[in-house]
Write an enzyme that holds these catalytic residues in place. Structure first.
Site: not given
Ligand code: SB7
Ligand code: NI
Length: 183
Positions: A110, A153-154, A157
């Site tokens: 992240c 993942h987003e 957040h």
């Molecule tokens: C690995 C990385 C991400 C998502 C899923 C697997 C995004 C990394 C960048 N972020 O921190 C976005 O929130």
């Molecule tokens: Ni992230």
């Protein structure tokens, strides 16, 4: 231009808030922020620009990560099959998901976390996401594998959830139930 100086790091309470719904239509300022978020991702993946501005490469970004507690996200990446995804969404929502789970065998990282946190992050293998694009039209996306993982993942957040919240505390590399690796 968004740079790493704008990225909020873990420990800041904004990353633990449930972000506000964006009232529609979005304001010009909200649209401008969302465009900047997508541009940051493109810049972060451009070798020259990333080097010049010291950007860490990212495939996604959620507004709370730049201290804007609103339901806005951008993604920009290619999946393992070379399919391209580039989206900027207001009020994204998972409207349905599979029972089956998936995970990245390499774990997740992240931009808001300046350390490696090892372990599998269980995610739904398939999701359908609805949201509003920059042009104001509703978008409906059916996603699987890596793309489904990035969107989860987003969207996490936007709900104050960090990827490591999902990692098994006893055995970080415990194979999640009902799951097959995405990679
Ligand atoms: C690995 C990385 C991400 C998502 C899923 C697997 C995004 C990394 C960048 N972020 O921190 C976005 O929130
Ligand atoms: Ni992230």
């Amino acid at each position: 231009m968004i740079t790493m100086d704008h990225i909020i790091r873990e420990g800041d309470t904004v990353l633990r808030e449930v972000a506000d719904v964006v009232s529609l239509p979005p304001s010009e300022e909200e649209k401008s922020i969302l465009k900047d978020m997508l541009q940051f991702l493109k810049n972060s993946q451009d070798e020259q620009i990333a080097k010049e501005y010291n950007l860490r490469a990212g495939v996604g970004l959620a507004a709370p990560q730049i201290n804007v507690s609103k339901r806005m996200l951008a993604v920009h990446f290619e999946d393992f099959n070379g399919k391209q995804y580039s989206h900027a969404l207001f009020n994204p929502k998972i409207v349905s998901h599979s029972v089956e789970k998936t995970y990245l065998s390499t774990g997740e990282g992240c931009l808001s976390v300046d350390r490696e946190v090892p372990g599998y992050v269980p995610r739904y293998a398939r999701i359908t996401v609805k949201g509003i694009g920059l042009d104001g039209y509703e978008v409906k996306l059916r996603l699987k594998g890596f793309a489904a993982i990035v969107f989860q993942h987003e969207i996490d957040h936007l709900n104050g959830i960090m990827f490591y919240d999902h990692i098994n505390k006893v055995n970080p590399f415990q194979e999640p139930e009902n799951a097959t690796p995405a990679d």
